[in-house]
Design a protein around this motif. Structure first.
Motif, PDB file in Angstrom:
ATOM      1  N   UNK A 214      -4.484   4.324   1.095  1.00 40.20           N
ATOM      2  CA  UNK A 214      -4.986   4.663   2.429  1.00 40.20           C
ATOM      3  C   UNK A 214      -6.102   3.715   2.852  1.00 40.20           C
ATOM      4  N   UNK A 215      -7.015   3.404   1.915  1.00 44.31           N
ATOM      5  CA  UNK A 215      -8.095   2.468   2.225  1.00 44.31           C
ATOM      6  C   UNK A 215      -7.533   1.076   2.514  1.00 44.31           C
ATOM      7  N   UNK A 216      -6.546   0.651   1.726  1.00 44.07           N
ATOM      8  CA  UNK A 216      -5.969  -0.672   1.911  1.00 44.07           C
ATOM      9  C   UNK A 216      -5.273  -0.820   3.243  1.00 44.07           C
ATOM     10  N   UNK A 217      -4.496   0.180   3.631  1.00 52.10           N
ATOM     11  CA  UNK A 217      -3.775   0.079   4.895  1.00 52.10           C
ATOM     12  C   UNK A 217      -4.723   0.182   6.083  1.00 52.10           C
ATOM     13  N   UNK A 218      -5.873   0.836   5.894  1.00 52.40           N
ATOM     14  CA  UNK A 218      -6.884   0.873   6.954  1.00 52.40           C
ATOM     15  C   UNK A 218      -7.510  -0.496   7.164  1.00 52.40           C
ATOM     16  N   UNK A 219      -7.623  -1.273   6.088  1.00 58.77           N
ATOM     17  CA  UNK A 219      -8.237  -2.596   6.182  1.00 58.77           C
ATOM     18  C   UNK A 219      -7.274  -3.654   6.690  1.00 58.77           C
ATOM     19  N   UNK A 220      -5.988  -3.537   6.333  1.00 59.66           N
ATOM     20  CA  UNK A 220      -5.043  -4.617   6.638  1.00 59.66           C
ATOM     21  C   UNK A 220      -4.091  -4.301   7.779  1.00 59.66           C
ATOM     22  N   UNK A 221      -3.955  -3.028   8.139  1.00 57.97           N
ATOM     23  CA  UNK A 221      -3.020  -2.657   9.195  1.00 57.97           C
ATOM     24  C   UNK A 221      -3.732  -1.998  10.336  1.00 57.97           C
ATOM     25  N   UNK A 222      -2.988  -1.244  11.119  1.00 55.49           N
ATOM     26  CA  UNK A 222      -3.554  -0.495  12.241  1.00 55.49           C
ATOM     27  C   UNK A 222      -3.996   0.866  11.748  1.00 55.49           C
TER      28      UNK A 222
ATOM     29  N   UNK B 293       0.834  -1.215   0.000  1.00 56.85           N
ATOM     30  CA  UNK B 293       0.000   0.000   0.000  1.00 56.85           C
ATOM     31  C   UNK B 293       0.862   1.257   0.000  1.00 56.85           C
ATOM     32  N   UNK B 294       1.921   1.243   0.786  1.00 57.43           N
ATOM     33  CA  UNK B 294       2.798   2.417   0.827  1.00 57.43           C
ATOM     34  C   UNK B 294       3.503   2.601  -0.518  1.00 57.43           C
ATOM     35  N   UNK B 295       3.876   1.495  -1.171  1.00 62.29           N
ATOM     36  CA  UNK B 295       4.483   1.595  -2.500  1.00 62.29           C
ATOM     37  C   UNK B 295       3.500   2.209  -3.491  1.00 62.29           C
ATOM     38  N   UNK B 296       2.220   1.850  -3.369  1.00 65.20           N
ATOM     39  CA  UNK B 296       1.198   2.433  -4.242  1.00 65.20           C
ATOM     40  C   UNK B 296       1.061   3.927  -3.977  1.00 65.20           C
ATOM     41  N   UNK B 297       1.075   4.304  -2.691  1.00 65.42           N
ATOM     42  CA  UNK B 297       1.010   5.728  -2.361  1.00 65.42           C
ATOM     43  C   UNK B 297       2.245   6.456  -2.891  1.00 65.42           C
ATOM     44  N   UNK B 298       3.412   5.812  -2.772  1.00 64.19           N
ATOM     45  CA  UNK B 298       4.643   6.421  -3.282  1.00 64.19           C
ATOM     46  C   UNK B 298       4.561   6.632  -4.789  1.00 64.19           C
ATOM     47  N   UNK B 299       3.965   5.681  -5.495  1.00 62.85           N
ATOM     48  CA  UNK B 299       3.775   5.842  -6.935  1.00 62.85           C
ATOM     49  C   UNK B 299       2.918   7.076  -7.221  1.00 62.85           C
ATOM     50  N   UNK B 300       1.853   7.241  -6.442  1.00 56.31           N
ATOM     51  CA  UNK B 300       1.013   8.421  -6.624  1.00 56.31           C
ATOM     52  C   UNK B 300       1.778   9.710  -6.399  1.00 56.31           C
TER      53      UNK B 300
END
Length: 291
Positions: free
Chosen positions: A273-281, A121-128
């Motif tokens: 952001x949505x993905x990390x909310x679902x899979x992380x803290x 997810x962070x890699x996807x955000x970094x791409x953005x």
């Protein structure tokens, strides 16, 4: 027989809260020609602190030195976050400023979770971020604006951590009121230096009050109602829509149009952001807790 009370379901309440926040930010940006970003911040945060006192009437004298030791960093993060975010709006469209700001909570989520999927997810955000980062040439983004928005994001992460410490140390609303007061004291010198006596103009005071209500009081009330009925991770996922709603507010109220590449980049951050909310803290929190 008492009249029935009208109330929105939790999900529409949350969406309305986010629309109110981003609409308030768009309205605040319209005050920049008269007050500048610092003057607008001072008016908004100062009036928010005044509203807090009027509504909750806390007894700050009961706070101990240990209480203030966690409240001051919380208030400082809150005040400086608002200053840097509003300053970034001088250079960036609202939707892109919020997109860059989301980097702070995303990185904090990664630091707290350390799950392998969260790195995706962070890699996807970094791409953005790479897609919309300043590259030079015509139509490129302002580097100072990007730096200010990223700084606001870092302060947002600090505000979340400090806010957790305040919540554990100071129960009730006294800690939040005291923190907003600290924030107001920090931003007021910047506002006076930029806007001077303009902060006391009756029409601008009224406009600042509208910004405080739209950006804090109304969304806080709606969010608290929604949080009683929906899980925290659902709240985090819905909050991930904020960059998109910010872009919509910028378009509708300020005429700010984004390019196709910028929209694609914004969507990368929203999905991350949505993905990390679902899979992380989920550690998302509003820049302004109450007002």
């Amino acid at each position: 027989m008492p009249a029935p009370r009208l109330s929105l379901p939790p999900l529409p309440s949350l969406v309305l809260a986010m629309l109110s926040i981003q609409g308030g930010a768009a309205f605040a940006k319209s005050l920049f020609p008269a007050l500048g970003p610092f003057g607008t911040t001072a008016l908004r945060v100062g009036l928010a602190a005044a509203l807090l006192f009027a509504v909750f009437r806390p007894s700050l004298r009961r706070l101990t030195r240990a209480d203030w030791a966690v409240i001051v960093p919380y208030g400082a993060a809150l005040g400086l976050m608002n200053l840097t975010f509003y300053a970034s709006l001088k250079y960036l469209p609202l939707g892109l400023a919020v997109t860059f700001e989301f980097v702070g909570p995303l990185l904090l989520s990664l630091a707290l979770s350390r799950r392998a999927l969260d790195f995706v997810w962070v890699a996807l955000a970094a791409l953005g971020i790479v897609l919309i980062a300043p590259h030079g040439g015509e139509g490129s983004l302002s580097l100072p604006g990007v730096a200010l928005a990223l700084t606001a994001g870092g302060l947002w992460a600090g505000y979340i951590v400090a806010g957790g410490a305040v919540a554990r140390r100071v129960p009730g609303t006294a800690g939040v009121v005291a923190g907003m007061t600290v924030a107001a004291l920090i931003v007021l010198p910047f506002g006076l230096g930029q806007a001077g006596a303009g902060l006391l103009h009756p029409q601008l005071l009224l406009a600042g009050l509208a910004v405080a209500v739209l950006s804090s009081a109304l969304p806080y009330t709606l969010e608290m109602r929604a949080l009683r009925a929906i899980p925290t991770h659902v709240f985090g996922v819905l909050m991930s829509l904020e960059p998109a709603l910010a872009a919509l507010s910028g378009l509708l109220f300020l005429g700010e149009r984004l390019t196709a590449l910028q929209v694609a980049a914004l969507l990368c951050v929203v999905v991350a952001s949505a993905g990390i909310s679902l899979t992380g803290k989920s550690v998302h929190a509003k820049p302004e807790p109450v007002s």
